[in-house]
Scaffold this motif. Structure first.
Motif, mmCIF file in Angstrom:
data_model
loop_
_atom_site.group_PDB
_atom_site.id
_atom_site.type_symbol
_atom_site.label_atom_id
_atom_site.label_comp_id
_atom_site.label_asym_id
_atom_site.label_seq_id
_atom_site.Cartn_x
_atom_site.Cartn_y
_atom_site.Cartn_z
ATOM 1 N N SER A 237 -1.014 -3.421 12.731
ATOM 2 C CA SER A 237 -2.456 -3.513 12.478
ATOM 3 C C SER A 237 -3.062 -2.119 12.319
ATOM 4 O O SER A 237 -3.871 -1.875 11.409
ATOM 5 N N LEU A 238 -2.690 -1.200 13.201
ATOM 6 C CA LEU A 238 -3.203 0.169 13.123
ATOM 7 C C LEU A 238 -2.817 0.831 11.803
ATOM 8 O O LEU A 238 -3.658 1.458 11.133
ATOM 9 N N LEU A 239 -1.568 0.691 11.427
ATOM 10 C CA LEU A 239 -1.090 1.348 10.218
ATOM 11 C C LEU A 239 -1.727 0.739 8.970
ATOM 12 O O LEU A 239 -2.121 1.460 8.045
ATOM 13 N N LEU A 240 -1.849 -0.585 8.947
ATOM 14 C CA LEU A 240 -2.467 -1.229 7.791
ATOM 15 C C LEU A 240 -3.929 -0.820 7.655
ATOM 16 O O LEU A 240 -4.387 -0.496 6.548
ATOM 17 N N GLU A 241 -4.670 -0.824 8.743
ATOM 18 C CA GLU A 241 -6.073 -0.397 8.680
ATOM 19 C C GLU A 241 -6.179 1.034 8.164
ATOM 20 O O GLU A 241 -7.062 1.360 7.365
ATOM 21 N N THR A 242 -5.283 1.893 8.613
ATOM 22 C CA THR A 242 -5.294 3.287 8.165
ATOM 23 C C THR A 242 -5.081 3.377 6.664
ATOM 24 O O THR A 242 -5.819 4.075 5.951
ATOM 25 N N LEU A 243 -4.078 2.677 6.156
ATOM 26 C CA LEU A 243 -3.778 2.712 4.723
ATOM 27 C C LEU A 243 -4.909 2.095 3.899
ATOM 28 O O LEU A 243 -5.233 2.572 2.809
ATOM 29 N N GLU A 244 -5.512 1.032 4.431
ATOM 30 C CA GLU A 244 -6.599 0.366 3.700
ATOM 31 C C GLU A 244 -7.810 1.283 3.524
ATOM 32 O O GLU A 244 -8.576 1.117 2.565
ATOM 33 N N HIS A 245 -7.989 2.237 4.407
ATOM 34 C CA HIS A 245 -9.139 3.143 4.324
ATOM 35 C C HIS A 245 -8.822 4.427 3.554
ATOM 36 O O HIS A 245 -9.633 5.354 3.543
ATOM 37 N N MET A 246 -7.702 4.468 2.862
ATOM 38 C CA MET A 246 -7.292 5.678 2.153
ATOM 39 C C MET A 246 -7.544 5.618 0.645
ATOM 40 O O MET A 246 -7.186 6.540 -0.080
ATOM 41 N N ASP A 247 -8.153 4.535 0.180
ATOM 42 C CA ASP A 247 -8.447 4.398 -1.254
ATOM 43 C C ASP A 247 -7.196 4.626 -2.098
ATOM 44 O O ASP A 247 -7.175 5.470 -3.008
ATOM 45 N N LEU A 248 -6.145 3.868 -1.793
ATOM 46 C CA LEU A 248 -4.884 4.009 -2.514
ATOM 47 C C LEU A 248 -4.890 3.143 -3.764
ATOM 48 O O LEU A 248 -5.362 2.006 -3.746
ATOM 49 N N HIS A 249 -4.345 3.669 -4.825
ATOM 50 C CA HIS A 249 -4.270 2.917 -6.083
ATOM 51 C C HIS A 249 -3.175 3.519 -6.948
ATOM 52 O O HIS A 249 -2.766 4.671 -6.758
ATOM 53 N N TYR A 250 -2.714 2.734 -7.898
ATOM 54 C CA TYR A 250 -1.714 3.241 -8.839
ATOM 55 C C TYR A 250 -2.377 4.221 -9.798
ATOM 56 O O TYR A 250 -3.537 4.031 -10.193
ATOM 57 N N PRO A 251 -1.677 5.271 -10.185
ATOM 58 C CA PRO A 251 -2.273 6.230 -11.130
ATOM 59 C C PRO A 251 -2.511 5.584 -12.490
ATOM 60 O O PRO A 251 -1.863 4.600 -12.851
ATOM 61 N N ALA A 252 -3.459 6.151 -13.223
ATOM 62 C CA ALA A 252 -3.779 5.613 -14.547
ATOM 63 C C ALA A 252 -2.580 5.775 -15.484
ATOM 64 O O ALA A 252 -1.853 6.781 -15.412
ATOM 65 N N PRO A 253 -2.349 4.816 -16.366
ATOM 66 C CA PRO A 253 -1.230 4.918 -17.310
ATOM 67 C C PRO A 253 -1.526 5.940 -18.404
ATOM 68 O O PRO A 253 -2.617 6.517 -18.474
ATOM 69 N N HIS A 254 -0.546 6.184 -19.217
ATOM 70 C CA HIS A 254 -0.713 7.057 -20.372
ATOM 71 C C HIS A 254 -1.921 6.580 -21.176
ATOM 72 O O HIS A 254 -2.133 5.367 -21.351
ATOM 73 N N PRO A 255 -2.750 7.486 -21.691
ATOM 74 C CA PRO A 255 -3.993 7.067 -22.349
ATOM 75 C C PRO A 255 -3.819 6.137 -23.547
ATOM 76 O O PRO A 255 -4.744 5.397 -23.883
ATOM 77 N N ASP A 256 -2.672 6.145 -24.184
ATOM 78 C CA ASP A 256 -2.499 5.276 -25.353
ATOM 79 C C ASP A 256 -1.093 4.695 -25.373
ATOM 80 O O ASP A 256 -0.234 5.109 -26.127
ATOM 81 N N LEU A 257 -0.897 3.681 -24.541
ATOM 82 C CA LEU A 257 0.413 3.054 -24.487
ATOM 83 C C LEU A 257 0.753 2.285 -25.747
ATOM 84 O O LEU A 257 1.916 2.015 -26.040
ATOM 85 N N SER A 258 -0.271 1.954 -26.542
ATOM 86 C CA SER A 258 -0.017 1.177 -27.767
ATOM 87 C C SER A 258 0.787 1.963 -28.782
ATOM 88 O O SER A 258 1.343 1.385 -29.723
ATOM 89 N N SER A 259 0.859 3.282 -28.596
ATOM 90 C CA SER A 259 1.611 4.098 -29.563
ATOM 91 C C SER A 259 3.092 4.147 -29.260
ATOM 92 O O SER A 259 3.869 4.720 -30.030
ATOM 93 N N PHE A 260 3.489 3.529 -28.138
ATOM 94 C CA PHE A 260 4.902 3.535 -27.731
ATOM 95 C C PHE A 260 5.554 2.203 -28.025
ATOM 96 O O PHE A 260 4.937 1.143 -27.867
ATOM 97 N N LEU B 70 0.822 -1.207 0.000
ATOM 98 C CA LEU B 70 0.000 0.000 0.000
ATOM 99 C C LEU B 70 0.857 1.259 0.000
ATOM 100 O O LEU B 70 0.496 2.272 -0.610
ATOM 101 N N GLN B 71 2.009 1.192 0.684
ATOM 102 C CA GLN B 71 2.904 2.346 0.677
ATOM 103 C C GLN B 71 3.413 2.616 -0.734
ATOM 104 O O GLN B 71 3.608 3.773 -1.131
ATOM 105 N N ASP B 72 3.614 1.568 -1.514
ATOM 106 C CA ASP B 72 4.042 1.740 -2.904
ATOM 107 C C ASP B 72 2.980 2.499 -3.699
ATOM 108 O O ASP B 72 3.295 3.371 -4.516
ATOM 109 N N LYS B 73 1.716 2.186 -3.450
ATOM 110 C CA LYS B 73 0.620 2.886 -4.129
ATOM 111 C C LYS B 73 0.522 4.331 -3.650
ATOM 112 O O LYS B 73 0.265 5.248 -4.447
#
Length: 280
Positions: free
Chosen positions: A254-277, A59-62
């Protein structure tokens, strides 16, 4: 997996620090299964903590990749309560990118020339970061109060200023987790004696700790008042029994994991058209 740690260890509005509570081990495998030996239960708890830290790492990576939200983990406690040990245990397996530990020592002359929150504000987490405060701005309503450096009226003013400071942090994207590591006076005595007896740990021993120990009761009352005065939904306090280092680590993970789990963490969306690379 974390058993509602944030609910179970949240400081009460009528907090009273009792010696017996420092030795509780509600999360221990042995509590759930009394037939386990101490050694087996400890091994299981260490394994469980490692699994939680693996989830924290993911989650920290996200959090770092998302580069939007921030986390501030505040660690407070009496000398030998385990602040350094907690930092090592929680983050030794986490990518150091996006994690920063700050140890607040006695203020310098330059820091004393400013308001007491000046040096703290400079160290708050940036976007995508977990900052860990090993001691914090709370020293300025703990040591200063017990040592008679400020009046009770000034102490009350500082509680209000700290509430405003933490509200500002929360409103600008910082998730705050404040942990009091609760050890008993006898446990502290044993840990200080271990430092004296072990040549490899004698560098940790500070003769001033003996003098501060004489003011144990005053510090307990100061902590109770500070926690009750600043325990708010956006900046909650958790009181973690810390006589057992293994149990302490399990609870904080446990406290830290619960905190991170409630933060809606996710990887950012990729470039809109990776097929062009194409990588050539």
């Amino acid at each position: 997996m974390t058993h509602n740690a944030r609910q179970r260890f949240r400081a009460s509005s009528r907090l009273k620090l009792r010696e017996a509570d420092a030795g509780k081990a509600d999360f221990s495998s042995r509590t759930a299964n009394p037939e386990l030996s101490k050694a087996k239960a400890k091994a299981l708890d260490i394994k469980r903590t490692g699994e939680l830290i693996d989830h924290i790492s993911a989650l920290q990576d996200k959090l770092y990749a998302q580069h939007n939200k921030k986390v501030l983990l505040v660690l407070q406690g009496m000398d030998t309560a385990g602040k350094d040990g907690t930092v090592r245990a929680m983050f030794s397996r986490v990518n150091p990118m996006g994690v920063r530990a700050v140890a607040f020592k006695a203020p310098t002359d330059n820091e004393l020339a400013h308001d007491y929150l000046w040096r703290v504000h400079q160290q708050v987490p940036v976007k995508g970061e977990i900052a860990i405060f090993n001691r914090s701005h709370y020293e300025d309503v703990l040591i200063t109060r017990v040592q008679g450096m400020i009046t009770m009226d000034e102490c009350q003013r500082r509680y209000a200023q700290i509430r405003d400071f933490e509200r500002m942090l929360a409103e600008t994207g910082t998730v705050i987790v404040k942990v009091f590591l609760h050890i008993s006076k006898e446990e502290q005595r044993q840990r200080l004696q271990e430092r004296l007896d072990d040549p490899d740990k004698q560098w940790k021993f500070n003769p001033a700790d003996i003098e501060q120990r004489k003011k144990w009761t005053a510090y307990q009352r100061a902590y109770e008042d500070a926690i009750r005065a600043t325990n708010l939904p956006h900046a909650p306090w958790y009181v973690v029994p810390a006589n057992s280092k293994t149990h302490r680590n399990l609870v904080i993970a446990s406290l830290l994991l619960e905190t991170l789990e409630h933060m809606d963490l996710h990887y950012p969306a990729p470039h809109p058209d990776l097929s062009s690379f194409t990588v050539e």
